[in-house]
Design an enzyme around this catalytic site. Structure first.
Site, short mmCIF file in Angstrom:
data_model
loop_
_atom_site.label_atom_id
_atom_site.label_comp_id
_atom_site.label_asym_id
_atom_site.label_seq_id
_atom_site.Cartn_x
_atom_site.Cartn_y
_atom_site.Cartn_z
N GLU A 54 0.89 -1.17 0.00
CA GLU A 54 0.00 0.00 0.00
C GLU A 54 0.92 1.21 0.00
OE1 GLU A 54 -3.12 -0.04 -0.35
OE2 GLU A 54 -3.67 -2.08 0.19
N CYS A 61 -2.56 9.13 2.83
CA CYS A 61 -2.32 8.70 1.44
C CYS A 61 -3.54 8.87 0.55
CB CYS A 61 -1.85 7.26 1.42
SG CYS A 61 -2.98 6.19 2.29
P1 NAP Z 1 8.32 5.49 4.56
O1 NAP Z 1 9.51 6.34 4.65
O2 NAP Z 1 8.18 4.57 3.41
O3 NAP Z 1 8.24 4.71 5.96
C1 NAP Z 1 7.23 3.78 6.26
C2 NAP Z 1 7.85 2.63 7.02
O4 NAP Z 1 8.84 2.03 6.22
C3 NAP Z 1 8.51 2.98 8.34
O5 NAP Z 1 8.18 1.98 9.27
C4 NAP Z 1 9.99 2.93 8.03
O6 NAP Z 1 10.79 2.53 9.12
C5 NAP Z 1 10.03 1.86 6.99
N1 NAP Z 1 11.20 1.95 6.11
C6 NAP Z 1 11.88 3.05 5.74
N2 NAP Z 1 12.91 2.70 4.91
C7 NAP Z 1 12.86 1.36 4.79
C8 NAP Z 1 13.62 0.40 4.05
N3 NAP Z 1 14.65 0.77 3.29
N4 NAP Z 1 13.28 -0.90 4.16
C9 NAP Z 1 12.22 -1.28 4.91
N5 NAP Z 1 11.45 -0.42 5.61
C10 NAP Z 1 11.77 0.88 5.54
O7 NAP Z 1 6.98 6.31 4.52
P2 NAP Z 1 6.64 7.64 5.22
O8 NAP Z 1 7.07 8.76 4.35
O9 NAP Z 1 7.10 7.63 6.62
O10 NAP Z 1 5.03 7.48 5.21
C11 NAP Z 1 4.22 8.13 4.35
C12 NAP Z 1 4.04 7.41 3.03
O11 NAP Z 1 3.25 6.27 3.25
C13 NAP Z 1 3.29 8.25 2.04
O12 NAP Z 1 3.83 8.13 0.74
C14 NAP Z 1 1.89 7.67 2.06
O13 NAP Z 1 1.15 7.89 0.91
C15 NAP Z 1 2.17 6.25 2.33
N6 NAP Z 1 1.01 5.63 2.95
C16 NAP Z 1 0.26 4.79 2.19
C17 NAP Z 1 -0.88 4.21 2.71
C18 NAP Z 1 -1.72 3.28 1.89
O14 NAP Z 1 -2.53 2.56 2.44
N7 NAP Z 1 -1.55 3.24 0.58
C19 NAP Z 1 -1.24 4.47 4.03
C20 NAP Z 1 -0.45 5.33 4.79
C21 NAP Z 1 0.69 5.90 4.23
P3 NAP Z 1 11.62 3.59 9.99
O15 NAP Z 1 10.60 4.34 10.75
O16 NAP Z 1 12.50 2.79 10.83
O17 NAP Z 1 12.37 4.44 9.01
#
Ligand code: NAP
Length: 476
Positions: A246, A280
């Site tokens: 997602e 999102c």
């Molecule tokens: P993100 O940077 O992708 O982080 C989300 C999660 O991924 C965190 O737990 C983070 O852990 C982990 N993560 C980061 N780098 C990683 C890697 N290289 N390998 C594995 N895991 C890793 O996202 P964000 O910017 O915080 O969150 C917002 C994004 O999520 C937006 O783009 C939004 O649209 C999307 N989102 C989508 C949905 C949906 O249902 N489609 C719902 C909510 C949010 P750490 O905290 O340890 O870095």
């Protein structure tokens, strides 16, 4: 100070490393959680593997009862869960209460779905044969969740996994681990067996690398940004895991010329500013028919400027802080880019913000396809509005993105509704409503917004395999 939850035990990191968790509204340190290293995360996987040996053979009734007991615990702890969420995530307390309800609803929904996992009978080519399919749990599922919905993004995945007979290792976002650990306490109280639900705090990158390399982890489900999703898909390819993603969105919100202006503005405000814009499915590009455009912009800005900005625990607050200062800088950069390219900006001055992690709600009027805001998700209270003249052109503009999660259309014209419904390349289309979520909804996106669906009947599919069987006649 909290510990991670592995194999039914509350454990600290082997190295003793810990990460501080802060209130984004005021920088107050709320506590610390272990920064687990890869070997300790592997111990969590060991626990999930051990628990799977029994749980895979549990009955639908056992699974339903465990999930319902967990659901009851969430409902009974609604207020403390909501308060914890507001403290670590920042969202207004009323939205946090709504998220507790929403998150709990997935446990109840999947308790019901556990009883509806059915196989098939296939007509054989010989009368003595019995052919069919069984649905079986995939195995250990690894789950990585973001900070914007710190309870619901966990229960939407884990509820489905547990209902399917899988066991789970969960890595919550580093900013919001306390909600995940509170869920672990409630799982423990609900009687889930040790190892069924493990919360492994620490770096998402370390967790991702650890689970991707481990052949025993059979499913990987991620909610977060598209660029991390791409990296995880590549990592999961090595051990050919079942993946569900997602990812990001860039939702269009289309307002045709035949609608009630005030209602459309109210819904656009809600669709843009819920979760302080960190959502999102938030309306990222608002397209308004030119006949209504000036009146819409004026009314939208008036409503936006009336939204109180402050600490989420204040019941009056409508807009809380962003998750950290980098998020503020990212949103500001999108606004600056639009201003430099000739857009009009409206909103209260940024120096009225109550702290460094706040961004005062801002509207960009007259955005164009050349501006970054047209292509990039503004993860904050920054709205973008542009006029349109005809439906085909606005549909093409709406689809001109790598994303395809949520979209919204406002019109009373039946033929237009059908045309937009067919033509919008999105996983979800809200027509005359922005309220598109719920446990019963197959939530998910197309294109680079993701793979698979969560919630609804479809949500359990990511955690089930199909086993074909053919039974011959032993006495032949
Ligand atoms: P993100 O940077 O992708 O982080 C989300 C999660 O991924 C965190 O737990 C983070 O852990 C982990 N993560 C980061 N780098 C990683 C890697 N290289 N390998 C594995 N895991 C890793 O996202 P964000 O910017 O915080 O969150 C917002 C994004 O999520 C937006 O783009 C939004 O649209 C999307 N989102 C989508 C949905 C949906 O249902 N489609 C719902 C909510 C949010 P750490 O905290 O340890 O870095």
């Amino acid at each position: 100070m909290e510990n991670a939850y592995l194999g039914g035990q509350w454990q600290t990191a082997g190295s003793g490393a810990r990460t501080a968790v802060t209130d984004p509204a005021n920088g107050e340190t709320l506590g610390q959680v272990p920064d687990l290293d890869s070997p300790t995360m592997q111990a969590g996987i060991d626990a999930a593997v051990a628990a799977f040996a029994d749980w895979r053979h549990s009955t639908a009734g056992d699974r339903a009862e465990a999930l319902l007991a967990w659901y009851d615990g969430m409902c009974r702890h609604r207020d403390p869960l909501a308060e914890m969420m507001t403290r670590e995530q920042g969202k207004p307390i009323d939205e946090a209460r709504g998220e507790v309800d929403y998150a709990a609803s997935f446990l109840r929904w999947f308790a019901e779905e556990a009883r509806r996992i059915e196989g098939t009978a296939i007509p054989p080519e010989a009368p003595t044969l019995a052919l069919g399919t069984r649905r079986e749990p995939v195995g250990v599922a690894a789950i990585i969740t973001p900070w914007n919905f710190p309870l619901a993004m966990i229960t939407r995945k884990v509820g489905a996994a547990i209902a399917a007979g899988c066991t789970t290792v969960v890595n919550p976002a580093s900013e919001t681990p306390f909600c995940a650990l509170a869920l672990a306490r409630l799982a423990e109280a609900a009687g889930l067996d040790a190892g069924q639900f493990n919360v492994l705090t620490g770096s998402g990158r370390t967790f991702g690398e650890t689970v991707c390399a481990d052949t025993r982890v059979r499913a990987l489900s991620f909610t977060g940004s598209t660029h991390v999703g791409r990296a995880l898909l590549a990592g999961a390819a090595d051990t050919v895991k079942c993946t569900s993603m997602e990812l990001g969105g860039n939702a269009p919100f289309i307002v045709c010329d035949d609608v009630d202006l005030d209602r459309a503005v109210d819904d656009a405000i809600a669709a843009k500013f819920q979760t302080s814009g960190q959502d999102c499915v938030a309306a990222n590009r608002i397209y308004v028919h030119r006949k209504l455009y000036d009146a819409f912009v004026a009314r939208f800005v008036e409503r936006m400027n009336a939204m109180p900005v402050g600490h989420g625990l204040d019941e009056a607050t409508a807009i809380g802080p962003l998750i950290h200062s980098q998020a503020v800088a990212d949103v500001q950069a999108l606004a600056d880019d639009a201003a430099a390219q000739g857009a009009r900006l409206f909103g209260r001055p940024q120096n009225e913000a109550p702290g460094p992690n706040f961004f005062m709600p801002t509207t960009i009027a007259d955005f164009t396809p050349a501006m970054r805001i047209a292509r990039e998700e503004a993860f904050g209270p920054l709205a973008a509005i542009a006029p349109f003249d005809d439906d085909d052109a606005v549909m093409a503009a709406a689809n001109d993105t790598i994303y395809g999660l949520a979209s919204y259309v406002y019109t009373h014209d039946d033929a237009r509704i059908r045309r937009f419904l067919r033509g919008l390349d999105y996983g979800m289309v809200g027509i005359n409503t922005m309220d598109i979520t719920g446990a019963q909804v197959p939530f998910g996106g197309v294109k680079q917004s993701g793979l698979g669906r969560e919630g609804g009947h479809a949500g359990i599919e990511a955690y089930l395999e199909t086993k074909f069987y053919c039974i011959g006649d032993a006495h032949r």
